[in-house]
Design an enzyme around this catalytic site. Structure first.
Site, mmCIF file in Angstrom:
data_model
loop_
_atom_site.group_PDB
_atom_site.id
_atom_site.type_symbol
_atom_site.label_atom_id
_atom_site.label_comp_id
_atom_site.label_asym_id
_atom_site.label_seq_id
_atom_site.Cartn_x
_atom_site.Cartn_y
_atom_site.Cartn_z
ATOM 1 N N HIS A 1 -5.273 -46.000 -3.469
ATOM 2 C CA HIS A 1 -3.813 -46.213 -3.407
ATOM 3 C C HIS A 1 -3.505 -47.708 -3.346
ATOM 4 O O HIS A 1 -2.626 -48.204 -4.051
ATOM 5 C CB HIS A 1 -3.216 -45.547 -2.162
ATOM 6 C CG HIS A 1 -3.210 -44.059 -2.230
ATOM 7 N ND1 HIS A 1 -2.305 -43.365 -3.000
ATOM 8 C CD2 HIS A 1 -3.987 -43.146 -1.621
ATOM 9 C CE1 HIS A 1 -2.540 -42.072 -2.847
ATOM 10 N NE2 HIS A 1 -3.554 -41.909 -2.035
ATOM 11 N N GLU B 1 -16.599 -54.698 7.269
ATOM 12 C CA GLU B 1 -15.471 -55.042 8.144
ATOM 13 C C GLU B 1 -15.949 -55.310 9.549
ATOM 14 O O GLU B 1 -16.523 -54.427 10.183
ATOM 15 C CB GLU B 1 -14.426 -53.921 8.139
ATOM 16 C CG GLU B 1 -13.536 -53.975 6.912
ATOM 17 C CD GLU B 1 -12.320 -53.063 7.003
ATOM 18 O OE1 GLU B 1 -11.516 -53.237 7.934
ATOM 19 O OE2 GLU B 1 -12.203 -52.185 6.145
ATOM 20 N N ASP C 1 -6.322 -56.741 3.980
ATOM 21 C CA ASP C 1 -6.376 -55.899 5.169
ATOM 22 C C ASP C 1 -4.996 -55.799 5.779
ATOM 23 O O ASP C 1 -4.263 -56.785 5.829
ATOM 24 C CB ASP C 1 -7.360 -56.474 6.198
ATOM 25 C CG ASP C 1 -8.734 -55.885 5.992
ATOM 26 O OD1 ASP C 1 -8.846 -54.653 6.011
ATOM 27 O OD2 ASP C 1 -9.673 -56.659 5.748
ATOM 28 N N ASP D 1 2.520 -44.059 5.521
ATOM 29 C CA ASP D 1 3.684 -44.098 4.618
ATOM 30 C C ASP D 1 4.747 -43.026 4.929
ATOM 31 O O ASP D 1 5.938 -43.325 4.847
ATOM 32 C CB ASP D 1 3.233 -43.974 3.153
ATOM 33 C CG ASP D 1 2.744 -45.299 2.586
ATOM 34 O OD1 ASP D 1 3.014 -46.352 3.200
ATOM 35 O OD2 ASP D 1 2.092 -45.287 1.523
ATOM 36 N N LYS E 1 7.972 -49.093 -3.600
ATOM 37 C CA LYS E 1 7.286 -49.539 -2.376
ATOM 38 C C LYS E 1 6.969 -51.038 -2.471
ATOM 39 O O LYS E 1 7.124 -51.789 -1.513
ATOM 40 C CB LYS E 1 5.997 -48.722 -2.147
ATOM 41 C CG LYS E 1 5.245 -49.137 -0.895
ATOM 42 C CD LYS E 1 3.996 -48.314 -0.620
ATOM 43 C CE LYS E 1 3.205 -48.909 0.549
ATOM 44 N NZ LYS E 1 1.937 -48.239 0.826
ATOM 45 N N HIS F 1 4.561 -55.174 2.646
ATOM 46 C CA HIS F 1 3.708 -56.212 3.218
ATOM 47 C C HIS F 1 2.619 -56.621 2.222
ATOM 48 O O HIS F 1 2.350 -57.780 2.008
ATOM 49 C CB HIS F 1 3.090 -55.650 4.502
ATOM 50 C CG HIS F 1 2.445 -54.293 4.343
ATOM 51 N ND1 HIS F 1 3.100 -53.226 3.794
ATOM 52 C CD2 HIS F 1 1.173 -53.846 4.617
ATOM 53 C CE1 HIS F 1 2.285 -52.181 3.752
ATOM 54 N NE2 HIS F 1 1.109 -52.531 4.242
HETATM 55 P P1 ITT Z 1 -9.967 -50.782 2.712
HETATM 56 O O1 ITT Z 1 -11.124 -50.091 2.080
HETATM 57 O O2 ITT Z 1 -9.331 -51.775 1.792
HETATM 58 O O3 ITT Z 1 -10.279 -51.388 4.071
HETATM 59 P P2 ITT Z 1 -8.161 -49.082 4.259
HETATM 60 O O4 ITT Z 1 -7.430 -47.838 3.882
HETATM 61 O O5 ITT Z 1 -9.138 -48.996 5.396
HETATM 62 O O6 ITT Z 1 -8.848 -49.636 2.936
HETATM 63 P P3 ITT Z 1 -6.731 -51.208 5.683
HETATM 64 O O7 ITT Z 1 -7.943 -51.496 6.509
HETATM 65 O O8 ITT Z 1 -6.050 -52.357 5.049
HETATM 66 O O9 ITT Z 1 -7.070 -50.166 4.510
HETATM 67 O O10 ITT Z 1 -5.630 -50.449 6.499
HETATM 68 C C1 ITT Z 1 -5.875 -49.862 7.745
HETATM 69 C C2 ITT Z 1 -5.006 -48.653 7.944
HETATM 70 O O11 ITT Z 1 -3.638 -49.076 8.105
HETATM 71 C C3 ITT Z 1 -4.995 -47.672 6.775
HETATM 72 O O12 ITT Z 1 -6.039 -46.750 6.899
HETATM 73 C C4 ITT Z 1 -3.625 -47.010 6.932
HETATM 74 O O13 ITT Z 1 -3.708 -45.968 7.859
HETATM 75 C C5 ITT Z 1 -2.770 -48.136 7.518
HETATM 76 N N1 ITT Z 1 -2.035 -48.813 6.427
HETATM 77 C C6 ITT Z 1 -2.266 -50.044 5.916
HETATM 78 N N2 ITT Z 1 -1.417 -50.311 4.913
HETATM 79 C C7 ITT Z 1 -0.636 -49.227 4.769
HETATM 80 C C8 ITT Z 1 0.397 -48.870 3.894
HETATM 81 O O14 ITT Z 1 0.801 -49.670 2.925
HETATM 82 N N3 ITT Z 1 0.960 -47.661 4.039
HETATM 83 C C9 ITT Z 1 0.563 -46.829 5.005
HETATM 84 N N4 ITT Z 1 -0.422 -47.062 5.862
HETATM 85 C C10 ITT Z 1 -1.033 -48.263 5.747
#
Ligand code: ITT
Length: 192
Positions: A15, A40, A69, A147, A167, A172
């Site tokens: 996503h 990480e 991140d 989301d 979105k 962010h």
């Molecule tokens: P990576 O492999 O890139 O680390 P990730 O899904 O773990 O993918 P992040 O560490 O950036 O991504 O995000 C941590 C959590 O924060 C992610 O699992 C979501 O639950 C929440 N999150 C981050 N960005 C979001 C967004 O745009 N919409 C909804 N939830 C989000």
């Protein structure tokens, strides 16, 4: 110039990749998703987490890399879950957050994103924040993570009720990647 520039986006989250791909294309970059390569570290600092992941990936790949991140910060919980968002999502999910906020009047929250782009000889860092509120119930089926319960300021829909383009107008992530892509374009132009 930038047509041929390929950037490897180190993420296991497709996503996220699809959100960023549209923006990369706007700047003329080709974004390739690289899964299974993200290291990480544990830290309270999203910037530190992203930088170390990016340096690790670059050391291995020796090609342009992007790491992004993000986390959800809830005002009533003094910013929790923040950098622990991934774990909190996996354990209690959207329903758990709604339960914790039951009866809490202040539903303000924000998402923060940090992007680190390494394109030799540059290391660029960008940040993006979107403020909003946590809805009282989950709405929508698009997107990922929190989301369905996040309504950005200036909207009535949750992120999960928006398509990617919509979105990206608020998010962010869109802000932080725009920041690094726009600077990279400028620097590449100065290099000729
Ligand atoms: P990576 O492999 O890139 O680390 P990730 O899904 O773990 O993918 P992040 O560490 O950036 O991504 O995000 C941590 C959590 O924060 C992610 O699992 C979501 O639950 C929440 N999150 C981050 N960005 C979001 C967004 O745009 N919409 C909804 N939830 C989000």
């Amino acid at each position: 110039m930038s047509d041929s520039v390929q950037i490897y986006f180190v993420t296991n989250n497709t996503h996220k990749y699809l959100e960023v791909k549209i923006i990369a294309e706007k700047y003329g970059f080709k974004l390739i998703q690289l899964t299974g390569e993200k290291i990480e570290i544990q830290s309270n600092d999203l910037g530190k987490i992203a930088k170390i992941s990016a340096l690790n990936a670059f050391a291995k790949l020796e090609k342009p890399v992007l790491v992004e991140d993000a986390g959800l910060f809830i005002k009533a919980f003094r910013g929790f879950p923040g950098p622990y968002s991934s774990y909190v999502f996996k354990t209690i999910g959207c329903q758990g957050i709604l339960k914790l906020l039951d009866g809490v009047l202040d539903r303000c929250a924000w998402f923060k994103s940090v992007s680190v782009l390494i394109y030799e000889p540059f290391i660029l860092t960008g940040e993006g924040i979107v403020e909003g509120i946590i809805s009282t119930e989950p709405r929508g089926s698009r997107g990922f993570g929190f989301d369905p319960i996040f309504i950005p300021k200036g909207a009535t829909k949750t992120f999960a009720e928006m398509d990617i383009e919509e979105k990206n107008k608020f998010s962010h992530r869109a802000k932080s990647v725009e920041s690094v892509f726009s600077r990279l374009i400028k620097y590449l132009r100065t290099l000729g």
